[in-house]
Design an enzyme around this catalytic site. Structure first.
Site, short mmCIF file in Angstrom:
data_model
loop_
_atom_site.label_atom_id
_atom_site.label_comp_id
_atom_site.label_asym_id
_atom_site.label_seq_id
_atom_site.Cartn_x
_atom_site.Cartn_y
_atom_site.Cartn_z
N HIS A 130 0.87 -1.18 0.00
CA HIS A 130 0.00 0.00 0.00
C HIS A 130 0.91 1.23 0.00
CE1 HIS A 130 -2.85 2.92 1.82
NE2 HIS A 130 -3.81 2.10 1.44
N ASP A 207 3.00 -4.69 8.08
CA ASP A 207 1.78 -3.89 7.95
C ASP A 207 0.60 -4.87 8.03
OD1 ASP A 207 -0.53 -2.84 6.84
OD2 ASP A 207 0.47 -1.92 5.12
N GLN A 210 -4.61 -5.29 6.80
CA GLN A 210 -5.61 -6.16 6.18
C GLN A 210 -5.62 -7.56 6.79
OE1 GLN A 210 -7.91 -5.20 4.23
NE2 GLN A 210 -7.12 -3.18 3.69
N LYS A 233 -10.43 -0.91 10.41
CA LYS A 233 -10.50 -2.07 9.51
C LYS A 233 -10.80 -3.35 10.28
CE LYS A 233 -7.24 -0.08 6.19
NZ LYS A 233 -8.07 0.31 5.06
N CYS A 371 -4.78 2.63 -3.66
CA CYS A 371 -3.51 3.08 -3.05
C CYS A 371 -2.39 2.08 -3.27
CB CYS A 371 -3.67 3.39 -1.56
SG CYS A 371 -4.77 4.75 -1.24
#
Ligand code: PLP
Length: 413
Positions: A130, A207, A210, A233, A371
């Site tokens: 991202h 990261d 997600q 999220k 993104c």
């Protein structure tokens, strides 16, 4: 999970009923919400918790001796402890509250730019990141003369692990990689990434934006040095997130914003700084966000996560199977290891046109580059239509998606 409440048998229909926004209509049609990778809806328990905070607990934290301030501080610090246990951290001091994944990555990149990176040093990321795991490192590189090295991806959206191994070297100062790709759905084998980097003594940031809503994450089992998440999220509020860092990994970072709460002592002769995590939390924090995020974690704690993951995997399989019957469909991101995201194009139709029409039929999907412009450049496409799932989605949602996409195709062709 330690402080786990009663876990009910997994039932997406029952879970749906806990989300007020899933009951609304758009354009006169019942909302079919398939934009969960952008943000998830919020369960009643999170909404109620935020209202209760403002009605009964609102005060500034850390600085007050009065009762309400202590209640607010307990709620805020309790939320930190809840995130620590949710991620399997050693303790609350390894959790820094941030605005979300983007801010968490910026905090680490800024710290590395100020204390670790120099000319010719290397930062390793992958092609499927991202923008929030690309641009902070480019800024750090610009400021220090370091270089960003990028691991390529295969046609199906899998990161080329051999190429990754080749990029690790004596100049590599950090590896920063996503757990799950938001535009392709690829799940990266984080443990393998970490093991290989640690063999060279290189720290790894993951990261997890997600990942955390889709499967339990144990940062100590993964042995990551830093792990980043966004509350919104994972069924929590916007504007709140966290950075996990091993104690020594946080210790190595200098302060990044100055102000109240992040200091040990201030004088005009010189200021000393608090230990992590407060060193990184200047100013009045997002207290309501933290307690809302803790409520989201409690919500997830009452869900059978393995059953939810199996349900989402079945939705992804079913969506691929059903969408495949639409003439001209092309899937982007077909790694055997993927979760919760189905990205596609329909013939030569522009994703914006498809997404706009699909919305008229009540189905919320995202269109564009998500993104991840380098991913789109890799496939030579302007963007995709992306359906992304959460544990409250059902096969009926997939059916509605397929019908809406096919109708859009017929209208646009
Ligand atoms: N990383 C990934 C993989 C994402 O999907 C996103 C958001 O979509 C982010 C980072 C940034 O998250 P946030 O905007 O919550 O900071």
């Amino acid at each position: 999970m330690k402080d786990r409440p009663h876990v009910a048998p997994f039932d997406p229909e029952r879970l749906r009923a806990e989300f007020p926004a899933l009951g609304i209509e758009v354009h006169g049609k019942p909302l079919v919400y398939l934009d969960n990778a952008a943000t998830t809806q919020k369960p009643r328990a999170v909404l109620d918790r935020i209202v209760r905070y403002y009605e009964q607990e609102n005060a500034n934290v850390h600085r007050g001796v009065h009762a309400l301030s202590q209640i607010a501080t307990e709620a805020y610090e309790g939320a930190r402890a809840r995130i620590a246990s949710f991620l399997g951290a050693s303790g609350p001091d390894e959790i820094v509250f941030t605005r979300g994944t983007t801010e968490s990555i910026n905090l680490v990149a800024h710290g590395f730019a100020r204390s670790v990176l120099g000319p010719g040093d290397e930062i390793v990321i992958t092609h499927l990141e991202h923008h929030s795991n690309i641009v902070p490192w480019q800024l750090a590189a610009e400021a220090t003369g370091a270089v960003v090295r990028v691991v390529p991806i295969d046609e199906d959206g899998t990161v080329d692990f051999d190429a990754y191994l080749d990029l690790l070297g004596s100049r590599t100062r950090i590896v920063s990689v996503s757990h799950v790709s938001n535009s392709l759905g690829t799940v990266n084998p984080v443990e393998r990434f970490v093991r290989a980097a640690h063999e060279h003594g290189i720290p790894v940031l993951v990261d997890g934006a997600q990942a955390v809503a889709h499967a339990p994450v144990d940062v100590r089992a993964l042995d990551v040095d830093y792990y980043c998440l966004s509350g919104h999220k994972m069924f929590g509020p916007t504007g709140i997130g966290a950075l996990y860092g091993k104690a020594e990994a946080l210790d190595r970072l200098p302060p990044w914003q100055g102000g109240g709460d992040m200091i040990a002592s201030v004088s005009f002769a010189g200021t000393t700084y608090a230990a992590p995590p407060l060193r990184f939390e200047a100013g009045t924090p997002h207290i309501e966000g933290a307690v809302g995020l803790a409520a989201a974690i409690d919500f997830l704690g009452a869900v059978d996560r393995d059953a939810a993951a199996a349900h989402e995997a079945e939705l992804v399989r079913y969506a691929h199977e059903r969408l495949a019957s639409i003439p001209g469909i092309r899937f982007i991101g077909t790694s055997p290891h993927k979760t919760a995201v189905v990205s596609f194009l329909v013939g030569s139709l522009h994703p914006y046109d498809v997404g706009t029409l699909v919305d008229r039929f009540g189905v919320a999907v995202r269109t564009g580059h998500h993104c991840t412009e380098p991913v789109m450049a890799r496939y030579g496409i302007p963007g995709t239509v992306r359906a992304s799932f959460a544990l409250y989605n059902t096969k009926a949602d997939v059916d509605a998606l397929v019908e809406a996409v096919d109708r859009a195709r017929r209208l646009l062709s």
